[in-house]
Motif scaffolding. Structure first.
Motif, PDB file in Angstrom:
ATOM      1  N   UNK A 163      87.983  -7.756  47.987  1.00 49.88           N
ATOM      2  CA  UNK A 163      89.070  -8.690  47.681  1.00 49.88           C
ATOM      3  C   UNK A 163      89.378  -8.040  46.208  1.00 49.88           C
ATOM      4  N   UNK A 164      90.352  -8.034  46.016  1.00 48.17           N
ATOM      5  CA  UNK A 164      91.153  -7.048  44.796  1.00 48.17           C
ATOM      6  C   UNK A 164      91.790  -8.385  43.908  1.00 48.17           C
ATOM      7  N   UNK A 165      90.645  -8.750  42.916  1.00 48.73           N
ATOM      8  CA  UNK A 165      90.659  -8.937  41.834  1.00 48.73           C
ATOM      9  C   UNK A 165      92.527  -8.629  40.950  1.00 48.73           C
ATOM     10  N   UNK A 166      92.680  -9.346  40.263  1.00 45.75           N
ATOM     11  CA  UNK A 166      93.979  -8.621  39.095  1.00 45.75           C
ATOM     12  C   UNK A 166      93.088  -9.296  37.896  1.00 45.75           C
ATOM     13  N   UNK A 198      86.146  -6.899  44.490  1.00 46.54           N
ATOM     14  CA  UNK A 198      85.348  -7.360  44.406  1.00 46.54           C
ATOM     15  C   UNK A 198      83.895  -7.522  45.622  1.00 46.54           C
ATOM     16  N   UNK A 221      96.281  -8.451  45.626  1.00 47.22           N
ATOM     17  CA  UNK A 221      95.357  -9.243  45.138  1.00 47.22           C
ATOM     18  C   UNK A 221      95.468 -10.244  45.639  1.00 47.22           C
ATOM     19  N   UNK A 222      96.777 -11.291  45.968  1.00 50.56           N
ATOM     20  CA  UNK A 222      96.506 -12.225  46.971  1.00 50.56           C
ATOM     21  C   UNK A 222      97.682 -12.012  48.204  1.00 50.56           C
TER      22      UNK A 222
END
Lengths: 181, 464
Positions: A58-61, A71, A170-171
């Protein structure tokens, strides 16, 4: 030639664009993409080594100082058995997210090739763009970077020993991740 | 939307004109949960969506985050509260607070990452800066404001009306008159104790997976209390041997309506199979049930392998015992879900993995791997559900479809099970639509009540 002889010969210079090895890996990646876009998932699965780890964190901003934002929690975290289960599922005719099937197009570009961490392995970095159309809906797009490890096995062919999928979103704005990367 | 003070306080179910639609229909006539008839109109209609935004998302209680997601002072995460963007943070003094994620000056989004540790919240537009407790510390170009033009004491961040927690779960509302959280959750807390307190504390692991689906948010909520879709919607996994190959396999359990639209079920696994006992948790954790729960709660935890619950309207637990692939044994996983609408036909989904703090590193790893392989947008269970929600939504848009109802009648004549040991109303046979009917009944109640008048404590035993 034997796998070890071939692998031990790999130098950064041998990985450069225009070399036979670069051409071989390019063709390998194109043929792999063709298997996916042709729906030949069982043949695609044959390309993987049994110790494969296939994951998409998962990637986050985040701000730049915090890194790329990837992550420990993942969208995919597959081993050989679970990747095989994905493929078998798609072959059941009851996997409704892909029944009737999506049409996909896997574009693999910007290949950067380097010697791998082991003598018989190559480090492969590509950008990917995958389009999916499904039923009567418009195009969906998945983009990102892929970091693969290709391994030369006995018989001389290449197997995918590691696939790290680093998506840009990210989404995930595309309903689900029922396709293969 | 008129102001609350102009609305009739006499409104109620059928309280026209509050529930009157532009085409002359009345919500209370086209949504009849007690008869199992839900109009397709409510799923994708812009007029009804606009009503939902004010009447439900503008004043309900919504899950924002778990205590374990913001362990340190300054930890901040961005989440929806209803449909409005919010910040949940732990301030410098350790107090957990939630604010509208928007500067008081021009309304610019303040926190623009998914999570960070902040010393101050500084707006990128004009530089207005806030303390972690929400106070405005500095505006910009302050020397250009005249006497009385900038009262910083009045310009702190906009807080949620109330922020309250139960078992580490933070919920917030924009309605200052809302029923207190404890009373709103009411009997549901007894069941939340089983899920979130069975072995001590629960920890949310890492970040949620977030994704958007082209569906009505209500098809997602409807699905999370539906047991009998599993055999057919997830038939691919039956074919592969990951689910039992008989249609009734998830029917051995109870459906429960716990009041205020809160709903849940507990389902047993195959008889005498220890893998499915104790919520799929390792045997070493089972003795903790009796230490942490009342005897009937501990027995429920002991006897069941699956549970799902909805804290009305849009926060869910899924406690499942499943294998992650064709070669592994089933293990227990705890998945938390939140969905909220971006439009009448688009929904943002959040999915978290959670684990008992008392679990061993080995169980934590296998439970996580099983979760990520089965749930979330890439999960081999979950992805087929989204296909159903999208196609149900697409078929609910046209005028012809909107004249018809969906069918939610299963078990409508079923009598409660007087032997169910928990609060609320329990029904034996976990194939039934009594939980959906309770959910839509609560939806209609919120859609029918004038603004400002919704508050009421849960009394699960008095309602069906």
């Amino acid at each position: 030639m034997s796998a070890v002889m071939h692998a031990s010969a790999v130098t950064p210079a041998a990985c450069a664009p225009g070399t036979p090895l670069y051409g071989e890996v390019t063709e390998f990646l194109y043929r792999e993409a063709d298997l996916l876009d042709s729906g030949r998932f069982g043949d695609w699965f044959e390309l993987f080594a049994e110790d494969i780890r296939y994951d998409m964190p998962v990637r986050t901003n985040q701000f730049r100082a915090a890194g790329e934002g990837f992550q420990e929690v993942a969208f995919f975290d597959d081993n050989y058995a679970s990747l095989k289960t994905r493929v078998k599922r798609l072959e059941t005719e009851f996997a409704w997210a892909e029944t009737p099937p999506s049409r996909t197009r896997h574009y693999v570009t910007n290949l950067l090739l380097a010697p791998g961490g082991r003598a018989d392995e190559l480090a492969v970095r590509v950008n990917f763009m995958i389009t999916r159309t499904r039923a009567d809906r418009g195009h969906q797009m998945f983009t990102g970077r892929r970091e693969d490890t290709l391994r030369r096995v006995s018989g001389g062919q290449l197997k995918i020993a590691r696939r790290l999928i680093l998506g840009d979103q990210t989404v995930i704005t595309n309903s689900n991740l029922s396709i293969l990367f | 939307m008129p102001a609350a003070t102009t609305l009739s306080e006499a409104g109620g179910a059928g309280g026209a004109p509050f529930t009157q639609l532009a085409n002359g229909e009345n919500l209370a006539e086209i949504v009849r949960p007690e008869e199992g008839l839900i109009s397709r109109r409510i799923f994708a209609d812009p007029e009804i969506y606009a009503m939902e935004l004010e009447r439900i998302f503008g004043r309900g209680w919504f899950f924002l985050g778990h205590d374990s997601e913001i362990p340190n002072p300054g930890d901040a995460i961005t989440r929806p509260c209803g449909v409005d963007p919010a910040i949940l943070l732990r301030d410098d003094d350790g107090v957990v607070r939630a604010f509208l994620n928007s500067c008081r000056h021009r309304g610019m989004r303040l926190c623009r990452t998914d999570r960070e540790n902040v010393r101050f919240l500084r707006c990128p537009y004009h530089g207005w800066s806030y303390r972690t407790n929400g106070e405005l510390l500095a505006a910009s170009s302050e020397n250009h404001y005249g006497e009385g033009e900038l009262d910083k004491s009045e310009l702190g961040l906009i807080p949620v009306a109330r922020l309250e927690s139960y078992r580490g779960l933070y919920f917030a509302t924009w309605d200052k008159n809302a029923t207190p959280l404890d009373a709103w959750l009411g009997d549901m807390r007894w069941y939340m104790d089983i899920i979130f307190g069975r072995t001590g504390e629960i920890e949310f692991v890492g970040v949620p997976q977030v994704w958007d689906v082209d569906c009505s948010w209500k098809f997602a909520t409807d699905n999370f209390t539906d047991n009998f879709h599993v055999f057919w919607a997830h038939q691919s996994l039956v074919q592969l041997g990951l689910l039992p190959n008989f249609p009734d396999f998830a029917s051995h359990g109870h459906m429960v309506t716990a009041g205020n639209g809160h709903i849940l079920h507990f389902v047993q696994g195959p008889p005498n199979d220890e893998i499915y006992m104790g919520l799929g948790l390792p045997k070493a954790l089972w003795p903790r049930f009796e230490q942490n729960l009342k005897p009937p709660q501990a027995e429920i935890a002991m006897r069941h392998g699956y549970s799902a619950g909805t804290m009305w309207p849009n926060f869910h637990w899924l406690q499942l015992t499943s294998a992650g692939d064709m070669e592994s044994k089933p293990v227990g996983i705890l998945n938390l879900r939140l969905e909220y609408p971006l439009s009448p036909t688009r929904t943002r989904m959040y999915s978290w993995f959670a684990i008992d703090k008392a679990a061993s590193p080995e169980f934590r790893k296998i439970s996580y791997e099983t979760y990520v392989r089965t749930f979330g947008p890439g999960g081999i269970f979950d992805q087929d559900d989204m296909e159903n929600w999208e196609e149900c939504t697409a078929a609910a848009i046209g005028p012809a479809a909107k004249r018809h109802t969906l069918h939610h009648k299963m078990g409508i004549g079923r009598k409660p099970d007087p032997k169910w040991p928990g609060p609320g109303i329990g029904y034996s046979d976990s194939y039934g639509e009594m939980t959906q009917r309770a959910w839509y009944g609560e939806w209609l109640r919120w859609m029918s009540k004038p603004l400002g008048s919704i508050g009421r404590a849960a009394n699960g035993g008095a309602r069906r």
